[in-house]
Motif scaffolding. Sequence first.
Motif, PDB file in Angstrom:
ATOM      1  N   ALA A   1       8.041 -57.033  -7.801  1.00 36.55           N
ATOM      2  CA  ALA A   1       7.354 -55.988  -7.029  1.00 36.55           C
ATOM      3  C   ALA A   1       6.718 -56.533  -5.758  1.00 36.55           C
ATOM      4  N   ALA A   2       6.542 -57.839  -5.672  1.00 36.66           N
ATOM      5  CA  ALA A   2       5.906 -58.439  -4.485  1.00 36.66           C
ATOM      6  C   ALA A   2       6.884 -58.662  -3.347  1.00 36.66           C
ATOM      7  N   ILE A   3       8.177 -58.481  -3.586  1.00 41.22           N
ATOM      8  CA  ILE A   3       9.173 -58.814  -2.561  1.00 41.22           C
ATOM      9  C   ILE A   3       9.065 -57.885  -1.355  1.00 41.22           C
ATOM     10  N   VAL A   4       9.034 -56.576  -1.576  1.00 41.38           N
ATOM     11  CA  VAL A   4       8.997 -55.632  -0.451  1.00 41.38           C
ATOM     12  C   VAL A   4       7.689 -55.760   0.346  1.00 41.38           C
ATOM     13  N   PRO A   5       6.495 -55.749  -0.298  1.00 38.99           N
ATOM     14  CA  PRO A   5       5.282 -55.945   0.515  1.00 38.99           C
ATOM     15  C   PRO A   5       5.241 -57.304   1.204  1.00 38.99           C
ATOM     16  N   ALA A   6       5.817 -58.338   0.558  1.00 37.73           N
ATOM     17  CA  ALA A   6       5.865 -59.654   1.208  1.00 37.73           C
ATOM     18  C   ALA A   6       6.734 -59.610   2.462  1.00 37.73           C
TER      19      ALA A   6
ATOM     20  N   ASP B   1      -2.162 -44.861   2.824  1.00 37.81           N
ATOM     21  CA  ASP B   1      -3.148 -44.924   1.743  1.00 37.81           C
ATOM     22  C   ASP B   1      -2.443 -45.191   0.420  1.00 37.81           C
ATOM     23  N   PRO B   2      -2.822 -46.250  -0.307  1.00 36.02           N
ATOM     24  CA  PRO B   2      -2.180 -46.526  -1.606  1.00 36.02           C
ATOM     25  C   PRO B   2      -2.737 -45.698  -2.754  1.00 36.02           C
ATOM     26  N   ASP B   3      -3.443 -44.611  -2.452  1.00 37.98           N
ATOM     27  CA  ASP B   3      -4.050 -43.778  -3.490  1.00 37.98           C
ATOM     28  C   ASP B   3      -2.966 -43.187  -4.390  1.00 37.98           C
ATOM     29  N   LEU B   4      -3.184 -43.205  -5.702  1.00 34.09           N
ATOM     30  CA  LEU B   4      -2.212 -42.678  -6.653  1.00 34.09           C
ATOM     31  C   LEU B   4      -2.319 -41.169  -6.826  1.00 34.09           C
ATOM     32  N   ASP B   5      -3.345 -40.550  -6.225  1.00 33.56           N
ATOM     33  CA  ASP B   5      -3.515 -39.102  -6.322  1.00 33.56           C
ATOM     34  C   ASP B   5      -2.566 -38.424  -5.338  1.00 33.56           C
ATOM     35  N   GLU B   6      -1.711 -37.531  -5.848  1.00 36.32           N
ATOM     36  CA  GLU B   6      -0.729 -36.867  -5.002  1.00 36.32           C
ATOM     37  C   GLU B   6      -1.254 -35.573  -4.404  1.00 36.32           C
ATOM     38  N   THR B   7      -2.503 -35.224  -4.651  1.00 38.89           N
ATOM     39  CA  THR B   7      -3.092 -34.020  -4.065  1.00 38.89           C
ATOM     40  C   THR B   7      -3.293 -34.208  -2.571  1.00 38.89           C
ATOM     41  N   LEU B   8      -2.972 -33.182  -1.794  1.00 40.00           N
ATOM     42  CA  LEU B   8      -3.145 -33.258  -0.350  1.00 40.00           C
ATOM     43  C   LEU B   8      -4.637 -33.373  -0.014  1.00 40.00           C
ATOM     44  N   PRO B   9      -4.986 -34.097   1.057  1.00 42.75           N
ATOM     45  CA  PRO B   9      -6.405 -34.262   1.405  1.00 42.75           C
ATOM     46  C   PRO B   9      -7.131 -32.942   1.613  1.00 42.75           C
ATOM     47  N   GLY B  10      -6.428 -31.921   2.115  1.00 42.95           N
ATOM     48  CA  GLY B  10      -7.079 -30.635   2.351  1.00 42.95           C
ATOM     49  C   GLY B  10      -7.316 -29.825   1.100  1.00 42.95           C
TER      50      GLY B  10
ATOM     51  N   HIS C   1      12.117 -51.399  -4.263  1.00 37.11           N
ATOM     52  CA  HIS C   1      10.836 -51.781  -4.865  1.00 37.11           C
ATOM     53  C   HIS C   1      10.721 -51.243  -6.290  1.00 37.11           C
ATOM     54  N   GLN C   2      11.164 -50.011  -6.511  1.00 37.86           N
ATOM     55  CA  GLN C   2      11.075 -49.432  -7.848  1.00 37.86           C
ATOM     56  C   GLN C   2      12.018 -50.126  -8.826  1.00 37.86           C
ATOM     57  N   ARG C   3      13.160 -50.575  -8.333  1.00 37.72           N
ATOM     58  CA  ARG C   3      14.081 -51.292  -9.209  1.00 37.72           C
ATOM     59  C   ARG C   3      13.531 -52.675  -9.573  1.00 37.72           C
ATOM     60  N   LEU C   4      12.949 -53.363  -8.591  1.00 36.24           N
ATOM     61  CA  LEU C   4      12.431 -54.702  -8.849  1.00 36.24           C
ATOM     62  C   LEU C   4      11.136 -54.667  -9.660  1.00 36.24           C
TER      63      LEU C   4
ATOM     64  N   LEU D   1      -0.652 -53.850  -5.956  1.00 32.40           N
ATOM     65  CA  LEU D   1       0.604 -54.418  -5.471  1.00 32.40           C
ATOM     66  C   LEU D   1       1.805 -53.597  -5.947  1.00 32.40           C
ATOM     67  N   VAL D   2       1.818 -53.206  -7.219  1.00 36.53           N
ATOM     68  CA  VAL D   2       2.986 -52.550  -7.799  1.00 36.53           C
ATOM     69  C   VAL D   2       2.987 -51.051  -7.476  1.00 36.53           C
ATOM     70  N   LEU D   3       1.985 -50.332  -7.965  1.00 36.23           N
ATOM     71  CA  LEU D   3       1.949 -48.878  -7.770  1.00 36.23           C
ATOM     72  C   LEU D   3       1.513 -48.505  -6.364  1.00 36.23           C
ATOM     73  N   GLY D   4       0.569 -49.279  -5.794  1.00 35.44           N
ATOM     74  CA  GLY D   4       0.086 -48.980  -4.451  1.00 35.44           C
ATOM     75  C   GLY D   4       1.183 -49.117  -3.408  1.00 35.44           C
ATOM     76  N   THR D   5       2.052 -50.100  -3.534  1.00 30.82           N
ATOM     77  CA  THR D   5       3.150 -50.270  -2.574  1.00 30.82           C
ATOM     78  C   THR D   5       4.113 -49.091  -2.644  1.00 30.82           C
ATOM     79  N   ALA D   6       4.400 -48.625  -3.860  1.00 26.17           N
ATOM     80  CA  ALA D   6       5.281 -47.460  -3.997  1.00 26.17           C
ATOM     81  C   ALA D   6       4.677 -46.240  -3.318  1.00 26.17           C
ATOM     82  N   ARG D   7       3.367 -46.040  -3.470  1.00 24.37           N
ATOM     83  CA  ARG D   7       2.706 -44.900  -2.814  1.00 24.37           C
ATOM     84  C   ARG D   7       2.732 -45.052  -1.296  1.00 24.37           C
ATOM     85  N   ARG D   8       2.539 -46.267  -0.791  1.00 21.62           N
ATOM     86  CA  ARG D   8       2.612 -46.495   0.660  1.00 21.62           C
ATOM     87  C   ARG D   8       3.986 -46.096   1.195  1.00 21.62           C
TER      88      ARG D   8
END
Length: 838
Positions: free
Chosen positions: A173-178, A237-246, A394-397, A339-346
């Motif tokens: 999971a560190a490959i793509v952010p690296a 934002d690496p936030d895991l919440d999928e709710t829109l800011p508004g 990233h999701q596969r790795l 690193l793992v979930l936050g990168t996917a959200r980014r």
Amino acid sequence: MSGQELFQIVSTGKTLRSRPAEEVVEAAAHLFKIPVPQAQRLMLKGWVIKDRLTRASVVNYQTRLHQLGLKIAVCPAGKYDNRALVARIQAASQRRNRRKAGNAEEPAAPATKANAAERRPATSGGDKVASNVSNNEGERRALEGLGALFATDHRPRQPASDWLALLPGVIGAAIVPAAFALGAAALLITAIGALWEIPASLIAGEFSPSVVIGVLASLLLSAFAAAFTVVPFFLADPDLDETLPGERRSLQRAEAPQLFLLLQALSERAGLPMPGEIRVSRGGDVTAGANLKQCWRQQPALSVGLSAVRAYSGGELLGLLSRALGLYAGRGWALVTWLVLGTARRLQFLQAAFEDGRVFPAAEQGSLLQRIDRILGYGARPLAPVVDRLLALHQRLGQQAARRLQRRADRWCAAMIGSEAFSGFADKWQQVVHSALIASEANREAAIIDQRLEDFPAAVVWLREQLDDETRDNLELAMTHASDPWDAAAPADINRIADVEAAHAEPMLRGSFSPEKLLPAMLQLCRDVSALGEVGASPVGHLQLLAASREAEESMQVLQEYFNRIVPLRVLSLALPQGDESAVMDLQECIDWLRGKLVELREYQERLAELEERGALMQLGRILVRAQLPIEAGNYRLCGTTLSAADESISDNRARRRDLEQQIRVIHSVFALRIERARELMAEGESAAVGQRFGVLHELESLAPRMASLDLLAKSLGLALERLDGKRDMRAVNERLADLARGEWQALRAEIGKGRHLQGGDLLSRLDQRVGEVSQEALPGDRPGQEAVLRQLQSQLKTASALILEYYRIQLAAVLSPCLALERSNKMRPLRLIAVSA
């Protein structure tokens, strides 16, 4: 077959052309000569229908199954095994039986001292979430009382083996952010090297304007490359919440002091991080998110859906809170999650921004950054597929690491409620998520006519209470499918349930509490949050939007009985049969004749529905041909790519539909004769009352061609929104579709206005209330604006057609109900002697 490549046919659990699953199962049972319960297995996702087939046999089976309406997948032989799927289903069934037996035998838990302590009032401290224990004596006592709810000796332990098992997935999971970090370093070094050219040229005595121009060009290229890669990635934002800011807002301590104290007690007793911010939304998810700074400080942002607060018990809500915060418990685990979930959200944020023509995931309205963002956005769209591939990589790795983090979060949930209670909680979790999705869809449809749910959480609770047994069984069956490890709020599947049960965790929570007591102004807060993101929409009660009227439900029951579940798809023709043989049939003979035609009638209706789907596709293809856009004729069921060929295909489809409609009318005419024969046996007053309703039915029957055109156009609009890509200029096509939709709407209203009975009724007022005003303005210049208008028109046409059909069925049921009563009183052999599935 030695050396020949073999395949297996596997069910996807879905149907083609929106066919009901019951029809597919019954057709499969008839085709394969197997019992219906055995055929129901074909609707299981991953069920192997046939294994070890040659390529020719696969084509044969694929054709037959597609004709049934079953969507399948072709895989290499031996990839899937039915034994594993059956074992998982049996395990889920055994857990359900154990849970039912346990609920029947276990007595109610006695009240504890913690319950009394929880009811003590608490005074609010400051607005800072991560503050230490207040010096206020009342708050200190309340905190001690809440702390008594937890048993510290049952805190979950994290052995070193978990870290060792997680390590390979973290490295992947560190490959793509690296790669992004290395790219940022390379761009920075390039920029520094370019700047160094100026003092280096001065020292060498070679300074000239061309050096400055070269440095500026190098800096511009570096800035341009950074603007499309590293800058938006690290700004996301690496936030895991999928709710829109508004659609969410921050919750202050003064608004919910008990909730803040509960989280503080949870932090002290269980070792979970104390949130640095609490946000509330209307949904049913509870998630947490943190950037690098928040991970290090152990202060993640907690997002709480008020639907979860209303739908779950106190212990269940506490389990979800622990699950969300458990991902960030400990700096090491928090950094891994980042690193793992936050990168996917980014990457997801980045992809969404590029597809919308933006570079920066967040830019304030009217700011300089937004103006730059709009300019750069033209070059961002082509990069969206690249980001999509990076996300897939990233999701596969990181798949292994994401799944282990998901199961670790589940264990934190089980630490609160216990492993034995987790299975029952998982069922409820599925139901709440399903109900929230239905409520969101209803809210989206209501927004078209400027309405919204007044209390979204109350709607979710009501929907869950109204779930029928079949839906609950289907949701339980869905738990046999592996959940998405990249969705932080995904309900548990049976594998995750088995993992939790194998841990044999004892519950930390002792006693119980009401979650609604955590938020004193719960009702007002729910209404306020339900209004977020719905500016200008008028609030409507959930029963008005979600509940079918009792009149409509009762009318459908009458129609189901009268037509033996083969209810007319649109309007029943009341014309009597023309043949001499039919004219002399009495009431019982009519029923007996119809009983032999039910299967045939159902087949006619199915074929007609299929031809209508093709007709909508052909209509869309003709519009594209008329706009001189290149198409593949086969994709639109046309015999050629010229306008004459399109007209020929549409004319042939129309003729075939007309033939089927004629066959259906012949059978329906005997239903009309059945009604007439029943009227002849009624008392004079009752017969006259039934006759008065025929005027309304005849006027509604005159709307049948207009309703058919309305449905056909709504399907064409849906196909256009689904199939047309963004690479071609579709303005002419979109304008044509919009003009057709508006023309059909005006023609429908004019047709209703001609009828004496309809004009005096409330049909037009119902249409105005449910459908609203159909916009006649020109289409916007941008493509998203055009799609929004088409989507609104499609929804309005579908709503209008459904409303008229419901109105018609209510009127028809009022005629058929006394006919059924008379048939029962005269002891006629009913039509349902042979039950036919609709």
